[in-house]
Design a protein around this motif. Structure first.
Motif, short mmCIF file in Angstrom:
data_model
loop_
_atom_site.label_atom_id
_atom_site.label_comp_id
_atom_site.label_asym_id
_atom_site.label_seq_id
_atom_site.Cartn_x
_atom_site.Cartn_y
_atom_site.Cartn_z
N ARG A 277 -15.30 34.01 23.72
CA ARG A 277 -16.59 33.77 23.06
C ARG A 277 -17.15 32.39 23.44
O ARG A 277 -18.35 32.22 23.64
N VAL A 278 -16.27 31.39 23.51
CA VAL A 278 -16.71 30.07 23.98
C VAL A 278 -17.25 30.18 25.40
O VAL A 278 -18.30 29.61 25.74
N SER A 279 -16.55 30.91 26.25
CA SER A 279 -16.97 31.05 27.64
C SER A 279 -18.31 31.76 27.75
O SER A 279 -19.15 31.40 28.59
N ARG A 280 -18.53 32.77 26.92
CA ARG A 280 -19.83 33.46 26.95
C ARG A 280 -20.93 32.55 26.44
O ARG A 280 -22.04 32.51 26.99
N THR A 281 -20.66 31.79 25.39
CA THR A 281 -21.68 30.89 24.81
C THR A 281 -22.12 29.83 25.81
O THR A 281 -23.31 29.52 25.92
N TYR A 282 -21.16 29.29 26.57
CA TYR A 282 -21.47 28.23 27.53
C TYR A 282 -21.66 28.76 28.94
O TYR A 282 -21.77 27.97 29.88
N GLU A 283 -21.72 30.08 29.08
CA GLU A 283 -22.01 30.72 30.37
C GLU A 283 -21.00 30.33 31.45
O GLU A 283 -21.37 30.00 32.58
N LEU A 284 -19.72 30.37 31.09
CA LEU A 284 -18.67 30.05 32.05
C LEU A 284 -18.42 31.22 33.00
O LEU A 284 -18.86 32.35 32.76
N GLY A 285 -17.67 30.94 34.06
CA GLY A 285 -17.37 31.97 35.04
C GLY A 285 -16.37 33.00 34.54
O GLY A 285 -16.42 34.17 34.94
N GLY A 286 -15.46 32.61 33.66
CA GLY A 286 -14.48 33.56 33.15
C GLY A 286 -13.29 32.88 32.50
O GLY A 286 -13.17 31.64 32.52
N VAL A 287 -12.40 33.70 31.93
CA VAL A 287 -11.19 33.23 31.26
C VAL A 287 -10.00 33.97 31.85
O VAL A 287 -9.96 35.20 31.84
N LEU A 288 -9.04 33.23 32.37
CA LEU A 288 -7.84 33.81 32.95
C LEU A 288 -6.69 33.58 31.98
O LEU A 288 -6.36 32.43 31.64
N LEU A 289 -6.10 34.68 31.49
CA LEU A 289 -5.05 34.63 30.48
C LEU A 289 -3.74 34.91 31.18
O LEU A 289 -3.49 36.02 31.66
N ALA A 290 -2.89 33.89 31.30
CA ALA A 290 -1.72 33.95 32.17
C ALA A 290 -0.42 34.07 31.39
O ALA A 290 -0.12 33.23 30.52
N THR A 291 0.35 35.11 31.71
CA THR A 291 1.69 35.26 31.18
C THR A 291 2.53 36.04 32.18
O THR A 291 2.06 37.03 32.76
N PRO A 292 3.78 35.65 32.41
CA PRO A 292 4.63 36.37 33.37
C PRO A 292 5.27 37.62 32.78
O PRO A 292 5.90 38.39 33.50
#
Length: 438
Positions: A277-292
């Motif tokens: 939601r933060v990324s959409r509000t500030y028009e970011l490129g995306g969110v990468l959620l990393a877990t092995p």
């Protein structure tokens, strides 16, 4: 109002204080000036007013005794100010405050500055007119004099002139036009020729808002705005924002646990939702959620699918927009690889850390972190993608910090308690990097 200026170069003021509106105001008795040269109060044979700095270094420092004697010679000094880059910024509001004083005494520094003991003993207020280094305080004093003098009643003739200028209401001033009606095939806006005072007032307000957004967007944070102003700003077409080059990466491994050991933690629903939601509000490129962990990635993907392709997205389209920015990856390597493929450029890796130092993976001695301010990272966004890496649990492991091109300044770097949830830290850091300028 009386201005007393302490300066080693009184001739610097000979022209500016004897022409245009200042000259007319002096003739009308609205303002007056005294120029005092501290060199006249030097007791040395050669009238020295400076000496070498304690601790070594280049340049000279203005001695306290001649300046102190010069200050004592002013019968009615009023509020006493010293022009210095370390001082309070000169704003329009500050100028209005100073314009209420009956007298001001301005001390112009030279060389490397003034002995600090004089400033402390005399209680001088430091004032800065801009973030640029000058040869001395004289040019800065002229800026302050003009800013303050023009607000003295009677100086400008029409007093309302001072209420409709840049910075008076926190915004840049609207454009101005005069005859001819057409110049170089450019016409005066029709609304200004229409005669409707309400329409002209609204045009000027909107032109002021637009200019401020384009040239000084940071001013909008402090400007008094109403709902109509916000609707106008939201409706403006804007070029691609810096936020398009910023990507968040939330690492669940390798991160530190309470004991400072490297560990792997589970992802949480709240982190995924709020960071998207933060990324959409500030028009970011995306969110990468990393877990092995395979099961964790499957769980995260089911959650994303529910809100983008399933019943959640159909019921809440706004949430679907945000969650479409999320992507599951195995770790930082895959995040960098994916981002490089998407943008065609290898990203700058910017880590986050609330600690002041860390112990390298192979080493016993703690390493102090050289933090990078948000302004530097903002500059990178104009040239390349930036991957802002945040760690869950108790922060990123040393091997991630060592890979980073920079470690951004902590959210509460000067506070002893610095334990924000990662989603809160992400929101604050993104706002510091972009704000409404993003």
């Amino acid at each position: 109002m009386r201005f007393t200026v302490l300066t080693l170069f009184p001739e610097f003021f000979a022209g500016p204080l004897t022409c245009a509106q200042i000259a007319r105001a002096r003739e009308a008795g609205l303002i007056d000036f005294d120029l005092v040269n501290p060199r006249d109060f030097s007791t040395g044979r050669h009238q020295h007013v400076d000496d070498r700095p304690y601790g070594g270094g280049p340049g000279m420092v203005m001695s306290p005794e001649p300046l102190a004697a010069a200050l004592r010679s002013v019968a009615k000094p009023g509020r006493r100010l010293v022009l210095a880059p370390s001082g309070r910024p000169l704003t329009q509001a500050f100028a209005r405050e100073l314009a209420l004083e009956p007298a001001l005494t301005l001390v112009c520094g030279r060389y490397e500055g003034i002995d600090e003991r004089l400033l402390e003993a005399e209680g001088l207020e430091s004032v800065c007119v801009g973030e640029a280094v000058l040869n001395g305080g004289e040019a800065a004093a002229l800026c302050l004099i003009e800013a303050v003098a023009r607000l003295v009643p009677g100086f400008m003739g029409k007093e309302e002139s001072g209420d409709a200028e840049s910075f008076s209401d926190g915004l840049l001033e609207h454009p101005h036009y005069t005859r001819p009606e057409v110049y170089l095939e450019r016409q005066v806006p029709e609304v200004l020729r229409g005669g409707s005072h309400a329409a002209i007032a609204r045009w000027r307000r909107e032109a002021s808002l637009k200019r401020t957004l384009e040239r000084r967007p940071e001013l909008l944070r402090e400007a008094p705005l109403d709902g109509g102003d916000l609707n106008f700003l939201r409706g403006l077409s804007r070029p691609a924002t810096l936020g398009r080059s910023l990507f968040l990466c939330l690492l669940h491994h390798p991160v530190l646990d309470k004991a400072g050991k490297t560990s792997t933690v589970s992802l949480t629903n709240l982190d995924i939702h709020d960071m998207c939601r933060v990324s959409r509000t500030y028009e970011l490129g995306g969110v990468l959620l990393a877990t092995p962990l395979d099961d964790q990635r499957e769980l995260g993907q089911r959650l994303l699918d529910h809100w983008t392709e399933g019943a959640g997205g159909r019921a809440n389209p706004d949430r679907a927009q945000a969650l479409r920015l999320g992507r599951m990856v195995t770790g930082l390597d895959e995040a960098v690889s994916w981002l490089t493929g998407e943008t065609g450029l290898a990203p700058k890796i910017v880590a986050t850390c609330a600690r002041t130092g860390y112990r390298p993976a192979r080493g016993r001695k703690e390493r102090m972190i050289a933090f990078t301010p948000p302004a530097v990272v903002r500059g990178w966004l104009e040239e390349s993608p930036v991957l802002l890496v945040l760690g869950t649990s108790h922060g990123l492991a040393p091997e991630i910090l060592e890979r980073a091109d920079a470690i951004v300044t902590p959210v509460r770097g000067f506070s002893a308690y610095n334990h924000l949830p990662v989603r809160s830290a992400a929101a604050i850091l993104v706002d510091r990097l972009l704000g409404d300028a993003g």
